[in-house]
Design an enzyme around this catalytic site. Sequence first.
Site, PDB file in Angstrom:
ATOM      1  N   HIS A  97      22.371  -8.503  16.401  1.00 37.56           N
ATOM      2  CA  HIS A  97      21.692  -8.294  15.107  1.00 37.56           C
ATOM      3  C   HIS A  97      20.177  -8.288  15.347  1.00 37.56           C
ATOM      4  CE1 HIS A  97      20.239  -8.981  11.039  1.00 37.56           C
ATOM      5  NE2 HIS A  97      21.407  -8.554  10.619  1.00 37.56           N
ATOM      6  N   GLU A 169      22.007  -0.259  11.857  1.00 34.91           N
ATOM      7  CA  GLU A 169      21.203  -1.027  10.912  1.00 34.91           C
ATOM      8  C   GLU A 169      19.715  -0.781  11.179  1.00 34.91           C
ATOM      9  OE1 GLU A 169      23.233  -4.501   9.033  1.00 34.91           O
ATOM     10  OE2 GLU A 169      22.632  -5.296  10.958  1.00 34.91           O
TER      11      GLU A 169
END
Length: 249
Positions: A97, A169
Amino acid sequence: MMQKRKILIANWKTYIQSFSEIDIKIGEIKQNLDFYNIDLVLCPSFIYIQRIISKLESQHIFVGSQNFSSSETNTNTGEILAAMLADLGCKYSILGHSEIRERYAESSDTVAIKSNIALKHNVTPIICVGEALETRTKSDYIKFLIDQTIESLPHFSDIEKNNIIIAYEPIWSIGTGKIPSPNQIEEVLSALKSIPGLKFAKFVYGGSVNEQNISEICEVKSLDGVLVGGASTDITKLNLISKALSNFT
Ligand code: PEP
């Protein structure tokens, strides 16, 4: 080609900070189980994983972690190993992430090591990739994303035989309310889909997804699902996002 089952990944980050809040969320999800005509993966902080697994039994609701250690030895003070998560019944893990890549200067090589470890323990890696705004505006962001994805993949020769999820993302979209257009998401996903070994992987989009923009995001042809942060902690919003995703299946 056979449609892949749609997936909704909820990254609860550190939004939920008590067992009582977790219990409320579980209760709300239980009241609306019919909504989940998709696979739902709840990714809470480590300490709530077991609570959710023990209280929320459903064929299509899974629990994932938000990270784990890149080492598998016994001497990792303060860390959590993939083996421990697998032992709990954790089926997925978000890896790489951007918040972790940035804070801990985590390289794609480390993400690849973690992806290997995940697969070894039958945990599906949700490998996050995404460009910063500067990369998007000033350089070849497609090349950047292809390279970042390839570098983050597990080093398996038969990679196609494994469950892998790639989460696109864009960093400039996470938590900002700004989303790329469906065409912009499609451009990236179809580029990433062409990477050898990813024929059977799922591709999801993450970054400011909410109950209002989900229908627009669902227009993206290559999309197998979404990864949702902030909005996923509000179960009414989570249900609406799930419903939109199911309609599009
Ligand atoms: C995330 O952090 O993975 C994310 C998608 O966050 P948000 O939905 O809040 O932008």
